[in-house]
Design a protein around this motif. Sequence first.
Motif, mmCIF file in Angstrom:
data_model
loop_
_atom_site.group_PDB
_atom_site.id
_atom_site.type_symbol
_atom_site.label_atom_id
_atom_site.label_comp_id
_atom_site.label_asym_id
_atom_site.label_seq_id
_atom_site.Cartn_x
_atom_site.Cartn_y
_atom_site.Cartn_z
ATOM 1 N N THR A 114 44.998 -35.868 -12.773
ATOM 2 C CA THR A 114 45.185 -37.299 -13.015
ATOM 3 C C THR A 114 44.614 -37.646 -14.381
ATOM 4 O O THR A 114 43.788 -36.909 -14.946
ATOM 5 C CB THR A 114 44.498 -38.142 -11.939
ATOM 6 O OG1 THR A 114 43.092 -37.819 -11.907
ATOM 7 C CG2 THR A 114 45.096 -37.871 -10.571
ATOM 8 N N PHE A 115 45.045 -38.815 -14.894
ATOM 9 C CA PHE A 115 44.630 -39.247 -16.221
ATOM 10 C C PHE A 115 44.224 -40.718 -16.170
ATOM 11 O O PHE A 115 44.855 -41.524 -15.478
ATOM 12 C CB PHE A 115 45.777 -39.068 -17.225
ATOM 13 C CG PHE A 115 46.238 -37.650 -17.368
ATOM 14 C CD1 PHE A 115 45.739 -36.839 -18.374
ATOM 15 C CD2 PHE A 115 47.160 -37.110 -16.472
ATOM 16 C CE1 PHE A 115 46.146 -35.519 -18.491
ATOM 17 C CE2 PHE A 115 47.566 -35.797 -16.575
ATOM 18 C CZ PHE A 115 47.058 -34.998 -17.586
ATOM 19 N N ASN A 116 43.203 -41.058 -16.903
ATOM 20 C CA ASN A 116 42.720 -42.432 -16.948
ATOM 21 C C ASN A 116 43.517 -43.207 -17.997
ATOM 22 O O ASN A 116 43.032 -43.546 -19.071
ATOM 23 C CB ASN A 116 41.225 -42.469 -17.263
ATOM 24 C CG ASN A 116 40.653 -43.876 -17.162
ATOM 25 O OD1 ASN A 116 41.217 -44.740 -16.498
ATOM 26 N ND2 ASN A 116 39.530 -44.110 -17.826
ATOM 27 N N ILE A 117 44.773 -43.458 -17.668
ATOM 28 C CA ILE A 117 45.677 -44.175 -18.559
ATOM 29 C C ILE A 117 46.354 -45.273 -17.756
ATOM 30 O O ILE A 117 46.369 -45.225 -16.522
ATOM 31 C CB ILE A 117 46.733 -43.234 -19.186
ATOM 32 C CG1 ILE A 117 47.506 -42.474 -18.098
ATOM 33 C CG2 ILE A 117 46.078 -42.264 -20.155
ATOM 34 C CD1 ILE A 117 48.601 -41.571 -18.633
ATOM 35 N N PRO A 118 46.903 -46.308 -18.442
ATOM 36 C CA PRO A 118 47.424 -47.477 -17.708
ATOM 37 C C PRO A 118 48.440 -47.168 -16.620
ATOM 38 O O PRO A 118 48.422 -47.776 -15.549
ATOM 39 C CB PRO A 118 48.048 -48.330 -18.827
ATOM 40 C CG PRO A 118 47.246 -47.982 -20.042
ATOM 41 C CD PRO A 118 46.929 -46.521 -19.898
#
Length: 411
Positions: free
Chosen positions: A291-295
């Motif tokens: 997972t990625f901490n992006i919008p």
Amino acid sequence: MLSVNEAENIIFNLVKPLNHQKDIETVDLLAATGRILASPVTSQLDFPHWDNSAMDGYAVIYQDVQQASEEKPAVLILVEDIPAGYQPQSNIQSGQSARIFTGAVMPKGADTVVMQENTRKEGDRVFILKAPNPQEFVRHRAAYYQAGAELLPAGIQLNAPEIAILAAAQCTHLNVYRRPRVAILSTGNELVTPEQTLQPGQIVDSNQYALAALVKQSGGEPLMLGIIKDEPEALKGAIADAIANADLVLSSGGVSVGDYDYVEQILESLGGEIKVSSVAMKPGKPLTVATFNIPNGAIYFGLPGNPVSALVSYWRFVQPVIKKCSGIAEGWKPKFIKAQTRENISSNGKRETYIWGKLDLVDGIYEFSVAGGNKSSGNLINLAQTNALAVLEVGKKLVNVGEEVEVLRVY
């Protein structure tokens, strides 16, 4: 290495359905098949729209015919013929009747329909030869649905029955969830497209086509990004673009432990958090989920490169994820059933094992047939007509012919 159940719990909890306010679009009825309804639907129409006949026969007043029999028929005067689509002109009085056809509006005064098989017509008179039940063969207004109530709830898939209901309710424009965007890329210097001339040592990239087809069948929108060579910078750029523009990213290959398997380190360099790196299943052990901490909150699935492994991993984990993401309220989880096996099924028992084949319903009993030929995870050919996977849990080495086995239905 995670168990299959541990990996499932982690993966399914990562997924958030599309937003019921931001992720919707309006489509017309003909474009709505297979879409997920984002808003409840109501109608201003009652169903039925009016009291109508459920049978070809005669509209009567029950009290006039409640004692009718062949020996002593009730005799009524015919005052009108009422075909479907016609507005009755008469108000039925005691001693009167109207010829009526299926679906036609009931005339005022009448409360029951006598089927024509229980009558005899002579000129302008009808003889009722058998007493009906009160209100028999009358479909009353709003008996099925009352105007203003919820007709269809949000979160359901619109298939043929729902489309018919919406058409009948004159709901011609619908709010549906957009399709989840799923980026697909294949990694490997050895890969070529189906259009290219095959050279020694090369392999046609079938995974991208299979995954695109599966994504469509699962309700997603595939974004095919092509073949990416085993070059870290090229791969990093492709993955960065994919996670920025898709809800889910599927890559095949590059997630094992070979010298050219760069995917996990690239994911970490892009700020990815590795949630799953391998699963105790066969085929499909090398599975990477990040997972990625992006919008847009993209989830990355690094699937194995072998065709069978890629598809088994998809069916087990990705297919439910796309369905959950799509906004469907229920029915997105994997569907397991019990079936009798037509052949012996074996495993070494070290990992949860998935055997591909065909599920049939025979005389009310599900039966599972193992796909013929070599069971190698690289054997794409014997995947043809696969619609289910038999599952042997860890420690289970043999299921004998005729015994029950758990089966994951994939179609």
